[in-house]
Design a protein around this motif. Structure first.
Motif, PDB file in Angstrom:
ATOM      1  N   ASN A  18      18.588  -0.255   1.020  1.00  0.00           N
ATOM      2  CA  ASN A  18      18.304  -1.697   1.041  1.00  0.00           C
ATOM      3  C   ASN A  18      19.342  -2.504   0.262  1.00  0.00           C
ATOM      4  N   VAL A  77      22.003  -5.125  -0.772  1.00  0.00           N
ATOM      5  CA  VAL A  77      22.215  -6.553  -0.505  1.00  0.00           C
ATOM      6  C   VAL A  77      23.290  -7.081  -1.456  1.00  0.00           C
ATOM      7  N   ASN A  85      24.445 -13.980   2.623  1.00  0.00           N
ATOM      8  CA  ASN A  85      24.321 -12.531   2.474  1.00  0.00           C
ATOM      9  C   ASN A  85      25.506 -11.854   3.157  1.00  0.00           C
ATOM     10  N   ASN A 142      23.495  -7.370   4.096  1.00  0.00           N
ATOM     11  CA  ASN A 142      22.101  -7.776   4.229  1.00  0.00           C
ATOM     12  C   ASN A 142      21.185  -6.585   4.516  1.00  0.00           C
ATOM     13  N   ASP A 143      20.694  -5.956   3.433  1.00  0.00           N
ATOM     14  CA  ASP A 143      19.651  -4.940   3.545  1.00  0.00           C
ATOM     15  C   ASP A 143      20.081  -3.744   4.404  1.00  0.00           C
ATOM     16  N   THR A 179      20.929   0.412   4.731  1.00  0.00           N
ATOM     17  CA  THR A 179      20.583   1.717   4.186  1.00  0.00           C
ATOM     18  C   THR A 179      21.364   2.784   4.938  1.00  0.00           C
ATOM     19  N   SER A 208      20.888  -6.691  -4.891  1.00  0.00           N
ATOM     20  CA  SER A 208      19.636  -5.929  -4.946  1.00  0.00           C
ATOM     21  C   SER A 208      19.812  -4.638  -4.163  1.00  0.00           C
ATOM     22  N   GLY A 209      18.829  -3.765  -4.256  1.00  0.00           N
ATOM     23  CA  GLY A 209      18.934  -2.461  -3.612  1.00  0.00           C
ATOM     24  C   GLY A 209      19.485  -1.432  -4.581  1.00  0.00           C
ATOM     25  N   LYS A 246      24.735  -6.715   8.633  1.00  0.00           N
ATOM     26  CA  LYS A 246      23.672  -5.756   8.939  1.00  0.00           C
ATOM     27  C   LYS A 246      24.252  -4.492   9.570  1.00  0.00           C
TER      28      LYS A 246
END
Length: 324
Positions: A8, A10, A38, A41-42, A44, A78-79, A233
């Motif tokens: 995740n 970011v 962003n 963006n999130d 993984t 974050s993440g 993404k």
């Protein structure tokens, strides 16, 4: 064993909107409208140890931001990010001793001195023992064939010679993971092939490589897995084989004709382009029509003197993923 694990992830930047014209410019001095963007963006993903992973994406997609976070140059907003048990940005001092980096548009070499002197600086920075340093230097210079080149001032070297020396610089301290950012940009075919050969050799010895490039030949020849990022993404994560299957079971057929052909379809295959009147390229979906069936009926429909059958080029596959 997993070398890189991102969950995740970011990375956001704050920027400001400003209208055009003198009035809007003056207004922005007193009140600016903040906008969060962003860049990543999130996303993984995981990268296995001892593999070559290509990270692809168009300009502005977020791949360079991702690599900077992997190198420890940027903090994620974050993440979580784990590389060989380290948090790259937090454990930077210990972490950088285990990684290397080659940036095609940025140099680690000192411009006015020979590369061998720049190598000596790295030896001191990383505390490489004399015996290990000499062994590693001799091995790498022999692999690249630059025994005499490293004694010339960096400023007089050709781009290919300099990039080989940049690679040696990154590998002297025996890193476990090496980041390659456009390592073959602007190089001639011979220099590109030599760098690819050395990357392949070092990978066989257990070094993990993370490659960002716009040269899809680098990806086809080196990468085991591919991660594609677009608009921040992740849009693809898988093996090179699964990437090639994105467009289905399709082949690209090139015909050299004896007579010109006009039309958008030939024997159920779409005409992709008409090169020079007597050469056309077709896209055949072998899930709908097998190659033997196509060839048997093709000879009865059109007069041609030569035929070439190959996989769809990587750029067609990547373009489809980007646009969708």
């Amino acid at each position: 064993m997993t070398a890189v694990r991102a969950e995740n992830l970011v990375k956001s930047y704050k920027t400001y909107k400003r209208g055009s014209g003198f009035g809007e410019s003056v207004k922005s001095f007193f009140k600016r409208e903040a906008v969060m963007v962003n860049a990543v963006n999130d996303i993984t993903f995981e990268i296995e140890q001892g593999t070559v992973c290509g990270i692809l994406g168009p300009n502005g997609a977020g791949k360079s931001t991702t690599v900077k976070m992997l190198c420890g140059a940027l903090y994620p907003t974050s993440g979580s990010l784990d590389v060989m048990g380290y948090s790259p940005a937090k454990d930077r001092e210990k972490y950088v001793r285990r990684i290397g980096a080659v940036f095609g548009q940025r140099s680690q070499l000192i411009w006015d001195i020979p590369p061998i002197d720049s190598f000596a600086v790295n030896k001191a920075v990383y505390g490489i023992p004399d015996g290990e340093y000499k062994k590693r230097l001799n091995e790498m210079t022999e692999l690249f064939g630059v025994e005499d080149v490293i004694k010339k001032p960096t400023r007089v070297l050709s781009l290919g010679e300099r990039m080989k020396c940049e690679f040696i610089m990154a590998m002297l301290h025996s890193p476990e993971i090496v980041f390659l950012d456009e390592p073959t940009i602007g190089l001639d075919v011979i220099a590109k092939n030599r760098i690819r050969e050395v990357v392949g050799e070092m990978n066989r010895r257990g070094v993990t490589f993370i490659l960002t490039t716009h040269d899809l030949e680098d990806v086809e020849q080196l990468a085991d897995n591919v991660i594609i990022i677009n608009h921040g993404k992740k849009v693809f994560d898988g093996s090179l084989g699964s990437l090639k299957s994105v467009l289905g079971s399709k082949k690209l057929i090139t015909l050299n004709l004896n007579k010109p052909f006009s039309g958008n379809e030939l024997n159920g295959a779409a005409v992709m382009r008409d090169e020079i009147g007597l050469e056309i390229s077709l896209e055949l979906d072998t899930a709908k029509q097998t190659m033997p069936e196509f060839l048997n009926s093709l000879t009865a429909q059109i007069d041609f003197k030569d035929i070439t059958v190959r996989e769809l080029p990587m750029d067609m596959i990547i373009t489809k993923i980007y646009t969708e």
